[in-house]
Write a protein that holds these residues in place. Sequence first.
Motif, PDB file in Angstrom:
ATOM      1  N   HIS A 136      16.453   1.209 -25.943  1.00  0.00           N
ATOM      2  CA  HIS A 136      15.880   2.271 -26.560  1.00  0.00           C
ATOM      3  C   HIS A 136      15.249   3.509 -25.447  1.00  0.00           C
ATOM      4  CE1 HIS A 136      16.056   1.303 -30.666  1.00  0.00           C
ATOM      5  NE2 HIS A 136      16.400   0.354 -30.128  1.00  0.00           N
ATOM      6  N   THR A 137      14.616   2.815 -24.191  1.00  0.00           N
ATOM      7  CA  THR A 137      14.118   3.769 -23.207  1.00  0.00           C
ATOM      8  C   THR A 137      15.199   4.690 -22.599  1.00  0.00           C
ATOM      9  OG1 THR A 137      12.653   2.100 -22.844  1.00  0.00           O
ATOM     10  CG2 THR A 137      12.622   3.885 -21.383  1.00  0.00           C
ATOM     11  N   ILE A 138      16.315   4.178 -22.274  1.00  0.00           N
ATOM     12  CA  ILE A 138      17.514   4.657 -21.959  1.00  0.00           C
ATOM     13  C   ILE A 138      18.191   5.669 -22.943  1.00  0.00           C
ATOM     14  CG2 ILE A 138      19.831   4.264 -20.888  1.00  0.00           C
ATOM     15  CD1 ILE A 138      18.260   3.376 -18.786  1.00  0.00           C
ATOM     16  N   GLY A 139      18.192   5.077 -23.974  1.00  0.00           N
ATOM     17  CA  GLY A 139      18.630   5.865 -25.405  1.00  0.00           C
ATOM     18  C   GLY A 139      17.751   7.337 -25.447  1.00  0.00           C
ATOM     19  N   ASP A 140      16.482   7.062 -25.094  1.00  0.00           N
ATOM     20  CA  ASP A 140      15.718   8.228 -25.296  1.00  0.00           C
ATOM     21  C   ASP A 140      16.019   9.294 -24.520  1.00  0.00           C
ATOM     22  OD1 ASP A 140      14.649   7.094 -27.472  1.00  0.00           O
ATOM     23  OD2 ASP A 140      12.498   6.834 -26.677  1.00  0.00           O
ATOM     24  N   ILE A 141      16.135   8.898 -23.094  1.00  0.00           N
ATOM     25  CA  ILE A 141      16.406   9.640 -22.053  1.00  0.00           C
ATOM     26  C   ILE A 141      17.789  10.411 -22.273  1.00  0.00           C
ATOM     27  CG2 ILE A 141      16.745   9.968 -19.568  1.00  0.00           C
ATOM     28  CD1 ILE A 141      14.995   7.357 -19.278  1.00  0.00           C
ATOM     29  N   VAL A 142      18.645   9.613 -22.880  1.00  0.00           N
ATOM     30  CA  VAL A 142      19.766  10.321 -23.358  1.00  0.00           C
ATOM     31  C   VAL A 142      19.938  11.597 -24.232  1.00  0.00           C
ATOM     32  CG1 VAL A 142      22.215  10.020 -24.251  1.00  0.00           C
ATOM     33  CG2 VAL A 142      21.628   8.283 -22.589  1.00  0.00           C
ATOM     34  N   LEU A 143      19.049  11.256 -24.980  1.00  0.00           N
ATOM     35  CA  LEU A 143      18.940  12.238 -26.175  1.00  0.00           C
ATOM     36  C   LEU A 143      18.040  13.486 -25.708  1.00  0.00           C
ATOM     37  CD1 LEU A 143      17.732  10.033 -29.188  1.00  0.00           C
ATOM     38  CD2 LEU A 143      19.906  11.130 -28.835  1.00  0.00           C
ATOM     39  N   GLU A 144      17.130  13.174 -24.810  1.00  0.00           N
ATOM     40  CA  GLU A 144      16.345  14.426 -24.055  1.00  0.00           C
ATOM     41  C   GLU A 144      17.535  15.164 -23.217  1.00  0.00           C
ATOM     42  OE1 GLU A 144      11.813  12.556 -23.481  1.00  0.00           O
ATOM     43  OE2 GLU A 144      13.562  11.728 -22.458  1.00  0.00           O
ATOM     44  N   THR A 145      18.190  14.654 -22.681  1.00  0.00           N
ATOM     45  CA  THR A 145      19.287  15.060 -21.742  1.00  0.00           C
ATOM     46  C   THR A 145      20.042  15.933 -22.725  1.00  0.00           C
ATOM     47  OG1 THR A 145      18.938  13.103 -20.374  1.00  0.00           O
ATOM     48  CG2 THR A 145      20.784  14.602 -19.922  1.00  0.00           C
ATOM     49  N   VAL A 146      20.823  15.410 -23.668  1.00  0.00           N
ATOM     50  CA  VAL A 146      21.584  15.932 -24.656  1.00  0.00           C
ATOM     51  C   VAL A 146      20.881  17.302 -25.273  1.00  0.00           C
ATOM     52  CG1 VAL A 146      22.657  16.105 -27.110  1.00  0.00           C
ATOM     53  CG2 VAL A 146      23.037  14.020 -25.402  1.00  0.00           C
ATOM     54  N   ALA A 147      19.484  16.979 -25.606  1.00  0.00           N
ATOM     55  CA  ALA A 147      18.984  18.330 -26.098  1.00  0.00           C
ATOM     56  C   ALA A 147      18.750  19.480 -24.918  1.00  0.00           C
ATOM     57  CB  ALA A 147      17.499  17.785 -26.558  1.00  0.00           C
ATOM     58  N   ARG A 148      18.623  19.021 -23.818  1.00  0.00           N
ATOM     59  CA  ARG A 148      18.634  19.960 -22.787  1.00  0.00           C
ATOM     60  C   ARG A 148      19.875  20.834 -22.428  1.00  0.00           C
ATOM     61  NH1 ARG A 148      15.204  16.492 -20.078  1.00  0.00           N
ATOM     62  NH2 ARG A 148      17.019  15.856 -18.582  1.00  0.00           N
ATOM     63  N   ARG A 149      20.783  19.885 -22.501  1.00  0.00           N
ATOM     64  CA  ARG A 149      22.180  20.499 -22.445  1.00  0.00           C
ATOM     65  C   ARG A 149      22.606  21.548 -23.363  1.00  0.00           C
ATOM     66  NH1 ARG A 149      26.261  15.973 -19.581  1.00  0.00           N
ATOM     67  NH2 ARG A 149      24.922  15.457 -17.740  1.00  0.00           N
ATOM     68  N   ILE A 150      22.321  21.051 -24.697  1.00  0.00           N
ATOM     69  CA  ILE A 150      22.689  21.856 -25.879  1.00  0.00           C
ATOM     70  C   ILE A 150      21.919  23.205 -25.650  1.00  0.00           C
ATOM     71  CG2 ILE A 150      22.770  22.080 -28.352  1.00  0.00           C
ATOM     72  CD1 ILE A 150      22.888  19.291 -28.542  1.00  0.00           C
ATOM     73  N   SER A 151      20.535  23.086 -25.449  1.00  0.00           N
ATOM     74  CA  SER A 151      19.678  24.449 -25.311  1.00  0.00           C
ATOM     75  C   SER A 151      20.138  25.194 -23.993  1.00  0.00           C
ATOM     76  CB  SER A 151      18.252  23.784 -25.217  1.00  0.00           C
ATOM     77  OG  SER A 151      17.856  23.192 -26.159  1.00  0.00           O
ATOM     78  N   GLY A 152      20.812  24.856 -23.204  1.00  0.00           N
ATOM     79  CA  GLY A 152      21.159  25.469 -22.120  1.00  0.00           C
ATOM     80  C   GLY A 152      22.388  26.076 -22.258  1.00  0.00           C
ATOM     81  N   ALA A 153      23.377  25.574 -23.342  1.00  0.00           N
ATOM     82  CA  ALA A 153      24.586  26.013 -23.569  1.00  0.00           C
ATOM     83  C   ALA A 153      24.633  27.122 -24.290  1.00  0.00           C
ATOM     84  CB  ALA A 153      25.577  25.152 -23.888  1.00  0.00           C
ATOM     85  N   VAL A 154      23.548  27.170 -25.425  1.00  0.00           N
ATOM     86  CA  VAL A 154      23.441  28.284 -26.521  1.00  0.00           C
ATOM     87  C   VAL A 154      22.723  29.597 -25.946  1.00  0.00           C
ATOM     88  CG1 VAL A 154      23.578  26.561 -28.224  1.00  0.00           C
ATOM     89  CG2 VAL A 154      21.429  27.532 -27.469  1.00  0.00           C
TER      90      VAL A 154
END
Length: 517
Positions: A136-154
């Motif tokens: 889950h620790t890695i899973g959480d980092i993946v989700l945070e990364t995804v969140a940043r990438r989405i925010s950066g693309a809109v």
Amino acid sequence: MSESNTYSGNDPRLGLLLDGIVKLAAGDLNARIEVSDARDEIDAVIMGTNLLAEDLQIIYAELEQRVAARTQQLHDAHREMQLMAMTDPLTGLSNRSAFADALSDAQETGHNGSQRPAILLLDMNGFKAINDSLGHTIGDIVLETVARRISGAVREQDMVARMGGDEFAILLHNVTPSMATSIGNRVLAALDSPMEIDGEHLRCGASMGLRMAEAGQSAQNLMMEADIAMYESKTDGKGKLKIFQPAMLHARQLRNQLVGDLKEAIAGSQLILNYQPIIRLDTRGIEGVEALVRWKHPTRGIIMPDEFIPIAEETGMISDLGGWVLRTAVGQLQQWRSDPLTASHNFTMRINVSAADLQRLEFVEDVRDALAEAGLDPSLLVLELTESAVIQGNDLDRYTLNSLRRLGVGLEIDDFGTGYSSISYLRRLPVDAVKVDRTLLAALGSDPSQPALLAAVLQLIRACGLNAVWEGIETEEQADYLLSIGCTSGQGYFFSRPLPAADLTEQLKHHKTWPIS
Ligand code: C2E
Ligand code: CA
Ligand code: CA
């Protein structure tokens, strides 16, 4: 007695004193009473009263300050709570309820001409596997990364929310369909590149649905339709943006209908098994049969497994369905082996096992029980597992596979050649055979380089110490060619189509070789 010590009832200062006290009592703490030049006892009382007023004023001011500070604190806490109720704690994005509010607001105000609000709904592909295998620790980092990438693309004015799990939503304000599509594709592209986390290169693409808002539609309805489009993208499996179309709604309704019907089918007796022989290419005798499930739908007629197995897998009904297939197939084999008219053939039963079955701890028990009940040796049962099911596998899968192996049932990789087929991986799996997918054989004849390829594939399988079964043999030439390169087992319409149990029973009674003439 001096003049100054005698208080006469008409000393005007008494009136002033009284006035002052009345004012103070009424809350006017600024009121002060004038002290006279006499400096007598009345003046002393006046001064004392003024001092008391002063003190009161200070205390009162402090109190007011404290109340103001507390009020501010309360206010802040309330705002923070409100913010928390609207925010996803992991990513800091808005959460589902904030998104729903914003969407409702946008629906009320945001339509002007061709520009209107739109929803992009996305769900990560393969996130569950990352979470299960890397924690889950890695899973959480993946989700945070995804969140940043989405925010950066809109765009600045768009709202990004995490709806829960690995699902995200974007609310676009004032867009045309083509603007929305290009923003959606930008987000998908941003998510496509690998992430480096903890020394691992992880890739986690997404499925995405787009719903353009229509005036007067409820937020809830819009979300449901965005979800349908996203689901369509998920089913397609290519990580492409899908735009909601009314036909999708219809397909979903049909599917929901099928889900309900399937429940009944499994509980009732609408499922049937057909059996397709697996033939020894040299003697043409039968060495196995593969159980293939069909659904005799009361109104739609026979439905093939490709249409309902995926539904059963998604809805969790696959374990009941798989259990039924297991018991029925094993029972049928026991019948063939105990009937003197069919017992001369010595062959195994093969059943298709879905990835979900490997995730169930009781699966091994079910297999053991079914065999014990029929009094059959475990080596008479071969489980066919798709390549993707075992290759995406986690610890639970490996545990199940090893337990099955210890039990003594055969394990075979199905549809070999359609997926990744890492050879080193195959070597490590506790399997004893592979079934080569029919697409490899289908090209034989039309493509001159195919024979060489087939021979190479066979060699490779052998090098891993595994047996090969070829499926999809449709002609005598194919059967002969495979035998000539040293392949020993095959299955396909050339030998026999999948048959109802009764038909195969008849063949077993009267024939020793296939195809029957
Ligand atoms: P599969 O395991 O690859 O099964 C072989 C499929 O190829 C069968 O389709 C069979 O009818 C077809 N086939 C056999 N010989 C030939 C041939 O010579 N030419 C051609 N063109 N096709 C041939 P079917 O019965 O429609 O099954 C489709 C898939 O559904 C199966 O693919 C399997 O993955 C799944 N399935 C079937 N029964 C079950 C089951 O009981 N449980 C699970 N989990 N999956 C099942
Ligand atoms: Ca199979
Ligand atoms: Ca297959």
